[in-house]
Design an enzyme around this catalytic site. Structure first.
Site, PDB file in Angstrom:
ATOM      1  N   MET A   1      -8.111   9.137   9.094  1.00 44.65           N
ATOM      2  CA  MET A   1      -8.549   9.543   7.755  1.00 44.65           C
ATOM      3  C   MET A   1      -9.631  10.619   7.824  1.00 44.65           C
ATOM      4  O   MET A   1     -10.586  10.609   7.053  1.00 44.65           O
ATOM      5  CB  MET A   1      -9.050   8.331   6.962  1.00 44.65           C
ATOM      6  CG  MET A   1      -8.018   7.240   6.801  1.00 44.65           C
ATOM      7  SD  MET A   1      -8.657   5.777   5.959  1.00 44.65           S
ATOM      8  CE  MET A   1      -9.737   5.095   7.225  1.00 44.65           C
TER       9      MET A   1
ATOM     10  N   ASP B   1       0.815  -1.211   0.000  1.00 44.93           N
ATOM     11  CA  ASP B   1       0.000   0.000   0.000  1.00 44.93           C
ATOM     12  C   ASP B   1       0.847   1.259   0.000  1.00 44.93           C
ATOM     13  O   ASP B   1       2.060   1.228   0.258  1.00 44.93           O
ATOM     14  CB  ASP B   1      -0.885   0.034   1.254  1.00 44.93           C
ATOM     15  CG  ASP B   1      -2.146  -0.790   1.102  1.00 44.93           C
ATOM     16  OD1 ASP B   1      -2.435  -1.220  -0.027  1.00 44.93           O
ATOM     17  OD2 ASP B   1      -2.836  -0.997   2.112  1.00 44.93           O
TER      18      ASP B   1
ATOM     19  N   LYS C   1      -3.625   3.382  -2.688  1.00 41.73           N
ATOM     20  CA  LYS C   1      -4.742   4.266  -3.004  1.00 41.73           C
ATOM     21  C   LYS C   1      -4.390   5.680  -2.562  1.00 41.73           C
ATOM     22  O   LYS C   1      -4.132   5.918  -1.391  1.00 41.73           O
ATOM     23  CB  LYS C   1      -6.014   3.805  -2.298  1.00 41.73           C
ATOM     24  CG  LYS C   1      -6.512   2.439  -2.741  1.00 41.73           C
ATOM     25  CD  LYS C   1      -7.760   2.064  -1.957  1.00 41.73           C
ATOM     26  CE  LYS C   1      -8.371   0.767  -2.463  1.00 41.73           C
ATOM     27  NZ  LYS C   1      -7.495  -0.394  -2.214  1.00 41.73           N
TER      28      LYS C   1
END
Length: 271
Positions: free
Chosen positions: A178, A43, A65
Site C-alpha cells: 500500500m 473486501d 474500501k
C-alpha cells in the site's frame, strides 16, 4: 482493556484470508468455509471468483474500501459481523491476503471476542510473500539477504508517515504494501538515511493475476518510472530484486531482463 458484557451468540464467524489474487491460492480450509457460509462479508481485494463457491442461499455483503472514496467504516463492518452471528448465521469475513497482515483482522477478532462471538481464524497467503515469488524475487538468499522487513506505506487521513527510516535503510530487503502513493517519499527518505541510490527496486502490480506486471529500476529512479502505475502493487527494495533476471517465471521475463541489464556489475556480485 476490560471486556464488554458478553452476548450469547448462536452463529460463528470465520476470518478468512483469500490470498493474493489467484483464486487457487486460497487454502483448502478457507475454501471449505466459503462453501458452508450463510453470509460472506468481503473486501475489494478479495477474489470475485471465490464468491462462486458460496451456496445459493448465501448473502453476499460488499464492504470494500476504495482509496479516496466513501466506503464502509471499520465500525460498520464489525457491527455487520456481530449482527449476522447473533442471527445464528455462519459468517465468513473474506479478506484479501492474510487477515492479520495490514488487514485489520486483529481488530475484528478482538471485537468479536469482546462481544462473546465464537470465531475462527483462517490464514491466507499475503501479497508480501506471494508478489515477490511470482516476480522471481526470493526475499531471502544466501549471502545476499538474511532477513526481510514488511511495512505499510499507507497512512490514515491527517496522519504523518514517520517510520524509523534509519533502521529501515539498514535492512537487507524491504517489502512495502500500500505504498504507491508515497513511493517518491519513501525512496527519498531511504536514500537520505543511507540506502544506496542505485539499490534495485521492483514494483509488482496485480501480483498472481494473469495481467501481473513487474517494473524494475533503482531506488532513485523508480518513482518517476511508475508514476502512472496504480494499486494494488507491492514494492520490493533490495539486491534480491536482481535475481528475477534468472528466475522470473510468471510473465514479462523479457521486460525484466531488459530492466535488470541496467545493473550488470551488481548482478555479478550476487551470482
Amino acid at each position: 482493556m476490560p471486556r464488554l458484557n458478553k452476548i450469547s451468540a448462536l452463529g460463528k464467524v470465520y476470518l478468512v484470508g483469500a490470498g493474493p489474487g489467484d483464486p487457487e491460492l486460497i487454502t483448502v480450509k478457507g475454501l471449505k468455509t466459503l462453501q458452508e457460509a450463510d453470509v460472506i462479508v468481503y473486501d475489494r481485494l478479495a477474489v470475485p471468483d471465490l464468491l462462486d463457491e458460496a451456496p445459493e442461499h448465501a448473502e453476499l455483503i460488499y464492504v470494500g474500501k476504495k482509496p479516496g472514496r466513501v466506503s464502509a467504516s471499520q465500525n460498520q463492518i464489525n457491527y455487520i459481523l456481530l449482527q449476522k452471528a447473533l442471527e445464528g448465521k455462519t459468517v465468513v469475513r473474506l479478506k484479501g491476503g492474510d487477515p492479520f497482515i495490514f488487514g485489520r483482522g486483529g481488530e475484528e477478532a478482538r471485537y468479536l471476542a469482546d462481544h462473546g462471538v465464537v470465531f475462527e481464524l483462517v490464514p491466507g497467503i499475503s501479497s508480501a510473500l506471494a508478489a515477490p515469488m511470482f516476480a522471481g524475487i526470493p526475499l531471502t538468499y544466501r549471502n545476499v539477504s538474511r532477513s526481510f522487513t514488511v511495512i505499510t506505506g499507507h497512512v490514515q487521513k491527517n496522519e504523518e508517515y514517520k517510520p524509523d527510516w534509519k533502521h529501515l535503510a539498514g535492512q537487507d530487503t524491504l517489502v512495502v504494501l500500500m505504498g504507491m502513493s508515497n513511493l517518491a517519499h519513501i525512496a527519498h527518505q531511504l536514500i537520505l538515511h543511507g540506502k544506496a541510490p542505485e539499490t534495485p527496486v521492483a514494483i509488482i502490480h496485480k501480483a498472481t493475476y494473469p495481467d501481473q506486471k513487474t517494473v524494475t529500476d533503482t531506488l532513485i529512479g523508480i518513482a518517476e518510472k511508475v508514476k502512472k502505475l496504480a494499486s494494488p502493487s507491492a514494492i520490493v527494495i533490495g539486491e534480491v530484486v536482481l535475481m528475477a533476471e534468472d528466475i522470473a517465471w510468471f510473465g514479462q521475463k523479457e521486460q525484466l531482463q531488459q530492466d535488470l541489464n541496467l545493473h550488470p556489475l551488481k548482478k555479478t556480485a550476487i551470482g
